[in-house]
Design an enzyme around this catalytic site. Structure first.
Site, PDB file in Angstrom:
ATOM      1  N   HIS A 179       1.689   4.476  -2.857  1.00 31.65           N
ATOM      2  CA  HIS A 179       1.768   5.937  -2.684  1.00 31.65           C
ATOM      3  C   HIS A 179       3.117   6.456  -3.190  1.00 31.65           C
ATOM      4  O   HIS A 179       3.194   7.475  -3.875  1.00 31.65           O
ATOM      5  CB  HIS A 179       1.664   6.305  -1.200  1.00 31.65           C
ATOM      6  CG  HIS A 179       0.275   6.352  -0.660  1.00 31.65           C
ATOM      7  ND1 HIS A 179      -0.739   7.085  -1.247  1.00 31.65           N
ATOM      8  CD2 HIS A 179      -0.274   5.776   0.449  1.00 31.65           C
ATOM      9  CE1 HIS A 179      -1.849   6.953  -0.529  1.00 31.65           C
ATOM     10  NE2 HIS A 179      -1.590   6.158   0.495  1.00 31.65           N
ATOM     11  N   HIS A 222       0.838  -1.207   0.000  1.00 27.17           N
ATOM     12  CA  HIS A 222       0.000   0.000   0.000  1.00 27.17           C
ATOM     13  C   HIS A 222       0.876   1.261   0.000  1.00 27.17           C
ATOM     14  O   HIS A 222       0.696   2.158  -0.830  1.00 27.17           O
ATOM     15  CB  HIS A 222      -0.915  -0.022   1.231  1.00 27.17           C
ATOM     16  CG  HIS A 222      -1.798   1.177   1.364  1.00 27.17           C
ATOM     17  ND1 HIS A 222      -3.115   1.181   0.975  1.00 27.17           N
ATOM     18  CD2 HIS A 222      -1.558   2.431   1.837  1.00 27.17           C
ATOM     19  CE1 HIS A 222      -3.647   2.376   1.198  1.00 27.17           C
ATOM     20  NE2 HIS A 222      -2.712   3.153   1.727  1.00 27.17           N
ATOM     21  N   GLU A 223       1.802   1.327   0.938  1.00 23.26           N
ATOM     22  CA  GLU A 223       2.644   2.532   1.047  1.00 23.26           C
ATOM     23  C   GLU A 223       3.548   2.682  -0.173  1.00 23.26           C
ATOM     24  O   GLU A 223       3.838   3.796  -0.613  1.00 23.26           O
ATOM     25  CB  GLU A 223       3.464   2.509   2.343  1.00 23.26           C
ATOM     26  CG  GLU A 223       2.632   2.495   3.627  1.00 23.26           C
ATOM     27  CD  GLU A 223       1.566   3.588   3.702  1.00 23.26           C
ATOM     28  OE1 GLU A 223       1.735   4.647   3.054  1.00 23.26           O
ATOM     29  OE2 GLU A 223       0.561   3.382   4.398  1.00 23.26           O
ATOM     30  N   HIS A 247       3.560   6.650  -6.906  1.00 25.28           N
ATOM     31  CA  HIS A 247       2.730   7.738  -7.450  1.00 25.28           C
ATOM     32  C   HIS A 247       3.549   9.032  -7.445  1.00 25.28           C
ATOM     33  O   HIS A 247       3.506   9.823  -8.391  1.00 25.28           O
ATOM     34  CB  HIS A 247       1.465   7.887  -6.597  1.00 25.28           C
ATOM     35  CG  HIS A 247       0.403   8.737  -7.225  1.00 25.28           C
ATOM     36  ND1 HIS A 247      -0.710   9.161  -6.532  1.00 25.28           N
ATOM     37  CD2 HIS A 247       0.268   9.248  -8.460  1.00 25.28           C
ATOM     38  CE1 HIS A 247      -1.476   9.888  -7.337  1.00 25.28           C
ATOM     39  NE2 HIS A 247      -0.903   9.958  -8.506  1.00 25.28           N
TER      40      HIS A 247
END
Length: 649
Positions: free
Chosen positions: A444, A440-441, A447
């Protein structure tokens, strides 16, 4: 090319910050009073200043979160008023606002920046009379102080508590690695220490056999930082006042001005529809759990502090599976290296360890190369420690953009988690949930790191609407359940034996175990947050609102002493006020994109992933996410993908 991470003198930091801000003030003053009204002569240099300030201040705010000390707290708290005052001056600089309104631009990125800047000036009160402007400045300053107080109260309360268990039978049946982590020698006796740090807390709540100890831990966790009640009242009052000053009916209405969702009822309808879809299945999931607890231990009054424990036991019985079976296969170092290999393959980049300064011995920095060319840097700080605030997050530091001199800057980011630390006897082993968190991190981080915009204000995660910023993180985490992905790094930390197909199938099979209860919990947090900001709630009204929402979403009554809101850092110390719904809102995009890119054999479709990188990740905040999505796939994201992801109904 990149900044080195260091702070020479914490005592002197606020003075240095003040000097930097004064230098920037004089540059801004020259830009404001000059005759130039071109984008390159006004908005380019302003973005350079934003980057300069971020480069200077981020190391301190980061250090205060990951190596918290009296020194970092003092420097941080003394810096906040300086930044807040500077931010308010900038936001209410009427001459600069008028100048930006006149700027004409051709490029898409520049058009977005001018539109965002004008919008943000208006939302900061640039058009208000002088007295109200002054009040806006005071509110901003106070809010930044309060949010820091909330966070610090929570950290202090978390660190102040420990549960000492003396009898070995009260840890019987727990994973050996958790027992080893908790074990301590006190006066020649072996005891087991559990704290409110997430790895330790979850270990006992999930596997701890003594119901009274689970209750005690749960009570300590849900009553942390009672002083935050007063902080919450002040935060809510100030946010409400700020919204009213700007002509909005509520803070929720104000917040939506910069979001993908356009109307309050759209958010509430979406959340209520999600709750309605999940409710029937959630009731069945809870009935099954109650029946199991009664059959297993004669528990007729299943409570909140029993849920994780019996859920784990039921999962074991139902699927012959629990986290202890997978934990030995997910050694932190192997998982991280596996993740980097996957991202490399998926997006055509390579990671090489970087020999650069860091803030702690366990931090792992890597340089990123795109088609052989250096393109970014990432730091991983993954283990829990006392000086680190709980949770997991990505923090951006440097940004990819072209400055006013024509120089290209590269992006860097920090990924921070709180996994079980390495001990003398055991390496850091991750639960499968932890693996999901790391993915998940990383979503980020890429991105931000894969941003290719030339303009800083829309590059990476900059300029991305808050309620779609979770899309790339959720997209990547979905792959952490796929066998084709897990087998790349799932090897037993002692024997080296690969994780079995059977075990990987169970991870996938159990992914949506109690999914409906999980959705209700997220909807509860989201509705509470959003409604809390639709009006002004104070004192007991805050709890009353939460209780009223729980009538629909919480199938087990919450205990009276539970003060969940005192620890709801996402909305009171993070940026999620009136925006917690974003997790589910963005999940429609992430679920839809995931199914589009999924390949059962290899884990992913490289061609589709290439498009995702080029359209979604590379463009950052240059266009609205719904527009980028349409450009990528030629259609809108389908909300049914979310229901499919959770296998509900």
């Amino acid at each position: 090319m990149f900044q080195n991470f260091h702070i020479d003198n914490l005592d002197n930091f606020p003075k240095e910050l003040d000097a930097l801000l004064n230098k920037q003030r004089s540059i801004i003053d020259k830009l404001t009073t000059s005759d130039d009204t071109s984008y390159d002569k006004v908005l380019k240099p302003l973005q350079d200043l934003d980057e300069e300030l971020g480069l200077f201040f981020t190391p301190l705010s980061h250090l205060n979160s990951v190596m918290n000390s009296d020194e970092t707290q003092k420097a941080y708290e003394e810096s906040l008023p300086l930044l807040s005052k500077f931010g308010s001056e900038m936001a209410q600089n009427e001459e600069l606002f008028k100048k930006i309104e006149k700027i004409k631009v051709d490029s898409e990125e520049a058009k977005t920046i001018v539109a965002h800047d004008i919008r943000d000036f208006v939302l900061s009160g640039v058009n208000l009379p002088e007295k109200e402007k002054k009040r806006m400045e005071e509110i901003s300053l106070k809010l930044s102080e309060l949010s820091n107080n909330f966070s610090q109260n929570l950290l202090d309360a978390t660190n102040a508590y420990e549960l000492i268990i003396e009898d070995a039978k009260d840890v019987e049946g727990m994973p050996q690695s958790d027992i080893d982590t908790a074990k301590e020698e006190v006066n020649g006796e072996t005891v087991y220490k559990f704290t409110l740090q997430i790895p330790s807390y979850l270990a006992y709540m999930t596997y701890g056999p003594n119901r009274e100890y689970r209750k005690e831990l749960s009570r300590a966790y849900s009553t942390r930082a009672p002083e935050n009640a007063e902080v919450i009242d002040q935060i809510l009052a100030l946010k409400n006042e700020k919204a009213k000053l700007l002509g909005f009916e509520s803070y929720a209405q104000y917040a939506l001005e910069t979001r993908d969702a356009s109307k309050e009822e759209d958010v509430l309808d979406f959340l209520n529809a999600l709750a309605d879809a999940a409710l029937p299945q959630a009731k069945n999931e809870l009935s099954e759990l109650k029946a199991f607890a009664q059959k297993t231990d004669g528990i007729t009054d299943l409570a909140g502090h029993d849920v994780a424990y019996y859920s784990e036991k039921l999962k074991k019985e139902k699927f012959d599976f629990d986290d202890t079976m997978t934990k030995p296969y997910f050694e932190q170092e192997k998982v991280l290296n596996g993740l980097l290999d996957i991202v490399s393959e998926l997006f055509g980049v390579t990671f090489k360890p970087a020999d650069v300064p860091t803030w702690h011995a366990c931090v792992k920095p890597f340089d990123i190369f795109d088609n052989g060319v250096l393109s970014g840097r990432i730091y991983f700080d993954l283990e829990a420690r006392k000086e680190k605030r709980g949770g997991a997050w990505m923090n951006d530091w440097e940004t990819h953009y072209v400055d006013s001199e024509g120089n290209t800057h590269l992006a860097s980011a920090f990924v921070v988690c709180n996994f079980s630390p390495t001990t003398d006897t055991t390496p850091s082993l991750l639960r499968h949930d932890d693996v999901v968190t790391l993915f998940h991190e990383m979503g980020h981080a890429i991105h931000h790191l894969f941003g290719k915009c030339k303009e800083r204000s829309v590059s990476g995660i900059n300029g991305v609407a808050w309620d779609v910023v979770e899309f790339p993180s959720q997209f990547l985490e979905n792959f952490a359940y796929e066998a084709a992905i897990l087998k790349r790094f799932g090897f037993h930390y002692e024997s080296g034996e690969p994780i079995s197909a059977e075990l990987m199938a169970k991870i996938k099979e159990t992914k949506n175990y109690q999914a409906a209860l999980g959705i209700l919990r997220q909807v509860e947090f989201s509705l509470f947050d959003f409604k809390l900001h639709q009006d002004l709630y104070q004192g007991g009204e805050v709890q009353a609102l939460l209780d009223s929402i729980r009538e629909k979403t919480s199938l087990l009554p919450a205990l009276k002493y539970n003060k969940f809101q005192h620890g709801f850092a996402h909305i009171f110390a993070g940026g999620y006020a009136a925006g917690y719904y974003s997790y589910k809102w963005a999940e429609v995009l992430s679920a839809d994109a995931f199914f589009e890119c999924l390949d059962e054999k290899d884990g992913f479709d490289k061609e589709k992933a290439k498009g995702y990188k080029e359209y979604i990740l590379a463009n950052g905040g240059a266009k609205e996410m719904s527009t980028l999505y349409q450009e990528w796939l030629g259609r809108k994201a389908d909300v049914k993908s979310l229901i499919k992801l959770y296998e509900i109904g």
